[in-house]
Motif scaffolding. Structure first.
Motif, PDB file in Angstrom:
ATOM      1  N   TYR A 255       3.696  24.281  66.794  1.00 15.79           N
ATOM      2  CA  TYR A 255       2.385  24.791  67.184  1.00 15.79           C
ATOM      3  C   TYR A 255       2.292  24.871  68.701  1.00 15.79           C
ATOM      4  O   TYR A 255       2.727  23.952  69.396  1.00 15.79           O
ATOM      5  CB  TYR A 255       1.275  23.873  66.694  1.00 15.79           C
ATOM      6  CG  TYR A 255       1.192  23.693  65.201  1.00 15.79           C
ATOM      7  CD1 TYR A 255       1.911  22.684  64.565  1.00 15.79           C
ATOM      8  CD2 TYR A 255       0.379  24.508  64.425  1.00 15.79           C
ATOM      9  CE1 TYR A 255       1.833  22.510  63.194  1.00 15.79           C
ATOM     10  CE2 TYR A 255       0.290  24.338  63.052  1.00 15.79           C
ATOM     11  CZ  TYR A 255       1.022  23.343  62.443  1.00 15.79           C
ATOM     12  OH  TYR A 255       0.928  23.170  61.092  1.00 15.79           O
TER      13      TYR A 255
ATOM     14  N   SER B 234      -0.392  25.076  71.971  1.00 14.01           N
ATOM     15  CA  SER B 234      -1.736  24.609  72.268  1.00 14.01           C
ATOM     16  C   SER B 234      -2.063  24.914  73.711  1.00 14.01           C
ATOM     17  O   SER B 234      -1.180  24.914  74.571  1.00 14.01           O
ATOM     18  CB  SER B 234      -1.829  23.099  72.001  1.00 14.01           C
ATOM     19  OG  SER B 234      -3.097  22.599  72.347  1.00 14.01           O
TER      20      SER B 234
ATOM     21  N   HIS C 172      -5.180  23.957  76.715  1.00  9.29           N
ATOM     22  CA  HIS C 172      -6.383  23.206  77.119  1.00  9.29           C
ATOM     23  C   HIS C 172      -7.065  24.051  78.172  1.00  9.29           C
ATOM     24  O   HIS C 172      -6.530  24.210  79.290  1.00  9.29           O
ATOM     25  CB  HIS C 172      -5.961  21.841  77.668  1.00  9.29           C
ATOM     26  CG  HIS C 172      -7.080  20.899  77.919  1.00  9.29           C
ATOM     27  ND1 HIS C 172      -7.873  20.376  76.919  1.00  9.29           N
ATOM     28  CD2 HIS C 172      -7.546  20.371  79.073  1.00  9.29           C
ATOM     29  CE1 HIS C 172      -8.770  19.570  77.442  1.00  9.29           C
ATOM     30  NE2 HIS C 172      -8.594  19.543  78.740  1.00  9.29           N
TER      31      HIS C 172
ATOM     32  N   ASP D 237      -9.415  22.311  73.400  1.00  3.85           N
ATOM     33  CA  ASP D 237      -8.052  22.553  72.959  1.00  3.85           C
ATOM     34  C   ASP D 237      -8.048  23.655  71.916  1.00  3.85           C
ATOM     35  O   ASP D 237      -8.837  23.625  70.966  1.00  3.85           O
ATOM     36  CB  ASP D 237      -7.443  21.286  72.365  1.00  3.85           C
ATOM     37  CG  ASP D 237      -7.213  20.212  73.402  1.00  3.85           C
ATOM     38  OD1 ASP D 237      -7.371  19.023  73.086  1.00  3.85           O
ATOM     39  OD2 ASP D 237      -6.864  20.570  74.549  1.00  3.85           O
ATOM     40  N   TYR D 238      -7.152  24.608  72.097  1.00  3.13           N
ATOM     41  CA  TYR D 238      -6.995  25.714  71.150  1.00  3.13           C
ATOM     42  C   TYR D 238      -5.568  25.683  70.610  1.00  3.13           C
ATOM     43  O   TYR D 238      -4.628  25.338  71.342  1.00  3.13           O
ATOM     44  CB  TYR D 238      -7.284  27.049  71.839  1.00  3.13           C
ATOM     45  CG  TYR D 238      -8.717  27.174  72.278  1.00  3.13           C
ATOM     46  CD1 TYR D 238      -9.141  26.642  73.491  1.00  3.13           C
ATOM     47  CD2 TYR D 238      -9.664  27.793  71.464  1.00  3.13           C
ATOM     48  CE1 TYR D 238     -10.462  26.731  73.885  1.00  3.13           C
ATOM     49  CE2 TYR D 238     -10.987  27.897  71.853  1.00  3.13           C
ATOM     50  CZ  TYR D 238     -11.375  27.352  73.066  1.00  3.13           C
ATOM     51  OH  TYR D 238     -12.692  27.437  73.449  1.00  3.13           O
ATOM     52  N   TRP D 239      -5.430  26.078  69.339  1.00  3.50           N
ATOM     53  CA  TRP D 239      -4.149  25.952  68.658  1.00  3.50           C
ATOM     54  C   TRP D 239      -3.724  27.268  68.022  1.00  3.50           C
ATOM     55  O   TRP D 239      -4.576  28.059  67.571  1.00  3.50           O
ATOM     56  CB  TRP D 239      -4.246  24.899  67.547  1.00  3.50           C
ATOM     57  CG  TRP D 239      -4.487  23.526  68.055  1.00  3.50           C
ATOM     58  CD1 TRP D 239      -5.698  22.949  68.334  1.00  3.50           C
ATOM     59  CD2 TRP D 239      -3.495  22.542  68.373  1.00  3.50           C
ATOM     60  NE1 TRP D 239      -5.501  21.661  68.802  1.00  3.50           N
ATOM     61  CE2 TRP D 239      -4.173  21.390  68.831  1.00  3.50           C
ATOM     62  CE3 TRP D 239      -2.103  22.532  68.312  1.00  3.50           C
ATOM     63  CZ2 TRP D 239      -3.496  20.236  69.224  1.00  3.50           C
ATOM     64  CZ3 TRP D 239      -1.439  21.379  68.700  1.00  3.50           C
ATOM     65  CH2 TRP D 239      -2.131  20.258  69.151  1.00  3.50           C
TER      66      TRP D 239
END
Length: 126
Positions: free
Chosen positions: A94, A96, A98, A114-116
């Motif tokens: 994954y 990610s 910030h 935080d985005y994934w």
């Protein structure tokens, strides 16, 4: 809305290489850092590599010297070059980020979130 889309996973033999990509899009104001994580069934997600906006990088000891993370000049794409792959590198990877977003009023959201990405499978097997 911020999106992270990964690509580049697959099946590779031990000792082989893969390069993962993570494309960032949306109303991004400030990126503080980006990173790669991996997870195998039944285990916690593990931080693999992180890169700051200044370009400094850190890696988990198990991938040190084999994996390299980088971004393009505009920081729109995050990469993870994986060399000398081992069966124990098998996992879902994954990306990610910030970051803060540009609000509808033209300002900057706070605090950073935080985005994934959706994850991409990497399988190392003979």
């Amino acid at each position: 809305q911020v999106q992270l889309v990964e690509s580049g996973g697959g099946l590779v033999r031990p000792g082989g290489s893969l390069r993962l990509s993570c494309a960032l899009s949306g109303s991004i104001a400030t990126i503080y850092n980006m990173g790669w994580y991996r997870q195998v069934p039944g285990k916690q997600r593990e931080l693999v590599a992180i890169i700051s906006t200044g370009g400094s990088t850190k890696y988990v000891e198990s991938v040190q010297g084999r994996f390299t993370t980088s971004t393009d000049d505009f920081k729109n794409t995050l990469y993870l070059q994986m060399n000398s792959l081992k069966p124990e590198d098998t996992a879902v990877y994954y990306c990610s980020a910030h970051l803060t977003e540009i609000t509808s009023f033209g300002g900057e959201s706070w605090p950073p979130n935080d985005y994934w990405g959706q994850g991409t499978q990497v399988t190392v097997s003979s």
